[in-house]
Design a protein around this motif. Structure first.
Motif, mmCIF file in Angstrom:
data_model
loop_
_atom_site.group_PDB
_atom_site.id
_atom_site.type_symbol
_atom_site.label_atom_id
_atom_site.label_comp_id
_atom_site.label_asym_id
_atom_site.label_seq_id
_atom_site.Cartn_x
_atom_site.Cartn_y
_atom_site.Cartn_z
ATOM 1 N N GLY A 102 74.586 8.702 44.760
ATOM 2 C CA GLY A 102 75.085 7.358 44.998
ATOM 3 C C GLY A 102 74.742 6.476 43.811
ATOM 4 N N GLY B 214 73.511 3.258 43.802
ATOM 5 C CA GLY B 214 72.331 2.418 43.944
ATOM 6 C C GLY B 214 71.038 3.008 43.416
ATOM 7 N N PHE C 211 82.426 8.716 44.639
ATOM 8 C CA PHE C 211 81.330 7.776 44.859
ATOM 9 C C PHE C 211 81.812 6.331 44.824
ATOM 10 C CE2 PHE C 211 81.450 8.801 40.323
ATOM 11 C CZ PHE C 211 81.477 7.548 39.732
ATOM 12 N N ARG D 255 82.956 5.461 48.277
ATOM 13 C CA ARG D 255 81.806 5.448 49.180
ATOM 14 C C ARG D 255 81.085 4.101 49.116
ATOM 15 N NH1 ARG D 255 78.780 10.297 47.614
ATOM 16 N NH2 ARG D 255 77.886 8.994 45.975
ATOM 17 N N ASP D 256 81.042 3.508 47.918
ATOM 18 C CA ASP D 256 80.289 2.259 47.716
ATOM 19 C C ASP D 256 81.185 1.106 47.263
ATOM 20 O OD1 ASP D 256 77.876 3.657 48.233
ATOM 21 O OD2 ASP D 256 77.769 4.319 46.155
ATOM 22 N N PRO E 257 80.569 -2.917 48.551
ATOM 23 C CA PRO E 257 79.345 -3.504 47.988
ATOM 24 C C PRO E 257 79.421 -3.687 46.476
ATOM 25 C CG PRO E 257 78.786 -1.810 49.583
ATOM 26 C CD PRO E 257 80.265 -1.725 49.374
ATOM 27 N N LEU E 258 80.043 -2.719 45.783
ATOM 28 C CA LEU E 258 80.179 -2.843 44.333
ATOM 29 C C LEU E 258 81.001 -4.069 43.957
ATOM 30 C CD1 LEU E 258 80.879 0.831 43.173
ATOM 31 C CD2 LEU E 258 78.907 -0.572 42.548
ATOM 32 N N PRO F 224 84.855 6.917 53.583
ATOM 33 C CA PRO F 224 83.668 6.426 54.291
ATOM 34 C C PRO F 224 83.836 6.440 55.807
ATOM 35 C CG PRO F 224 84.798 4.642 53.120
ATOM 36 C CD PRO F 224 85.394 5.919 52.651
#
Length: 216
Positions: A30, A32, A105, A108-109, A112-113, A173
């Motif tokens: 991930g 983060g 990825f 998946r994120d 938030p990104l 997701p």
């Protein structure tokens, strides 16, 4: 004193190696948890060398996002025949792995990104607008050719494209949250795309599939 701007060297092997290392780590862990120090260590360079190429992890993420969007771009010129256009779109939406395994990825994120990085959000919106308009124009042609159903007013073709986009970019997701296999994302895309086809569109795809199979 104003420092000279860093000159991007997109073809440089060192830069490419940093991006490939970051992409691999982001895929495994991930975005983060991965730090620039870890990227530098795994790439076999010093943190200072990494910062020569990228001023922050956010810059690395943006560069990888540019690579991903380039791979996902819609050609300015698709095949002239509507059936061939439909086959191209079907393959992109339904048959190719969704999402691109090398850049999964991001999806998946993704949200938030985008909330955390206004520059990335601006790039995403700009890219979305270009791809949406090209897909909408192609869809209009497929509607005119009788291969795709016309949207019922007040729904527009652009809104249908946004719906397909929403499904394909949130399917991973969603499937992961339900404990389902990543391949389920293709099933969601197929369900939405197939509902838009006319009988002629379904026949065209079936004929194309048989022709491809016989050629093999």
């Amino acid at each position: 004193m104003t420092m000279p701007a860093r000159v991007p060297r997109r073809a440089a092997p060192r830069r490419a190696a940093i991006l490939e290392t970051a992409r691999r780590l982001f895929t495994e862990q991930g975005i983060g948890p991965v730090t620039t120090n870890l990227i530098a260590q795994q790439a076999g360079i010093s943190p200072g060398n990494l910062y020569y190429w990228f001023g922050s992890k956010a810059e690395i993420v943006r560069a990888l996002f540019d690579d991903w969007t380039a791979r996902m771009s819609i050609p300015e010129e698709l095949p002239s025949d509507p059936v061939d256009q439909l086959r191209w779109l079907w393959r992109r939406l339904v048959e190719l792995p969704q999402p691109d395994p090398d850049y999964a990825f991001f999806l998946r994120d993704l949200f938030p990104l985008l909330h955390a990085d206004p520059l990335l959000a601006t790039t995403y919106r700009s890219n979305h607008a270009v791809r949406r308009d090209r897909l909408a124009a192609t869809m209009d042609g497929l509607v005119a050719a009788g291969l795709v159903q016309a949207p019922t007013p007040p729904t527009t073709t652009r809104e249908l494209v946004d719906l397909v986009w929403l499904v394909t970019e949130t399917a991973q997701p969603f499937a992961a949250a339900l404990g389902e296999d990543r391949a389920q994302a293709n099933h969601y895309a197929r369900t939405v795309a197939e509902a838009l086809l006319t009988d002629e569109g379904r026949d065209a795809l079936e004929l194309a599939a048989r022709r491809t199979g016989s050629e093999q």
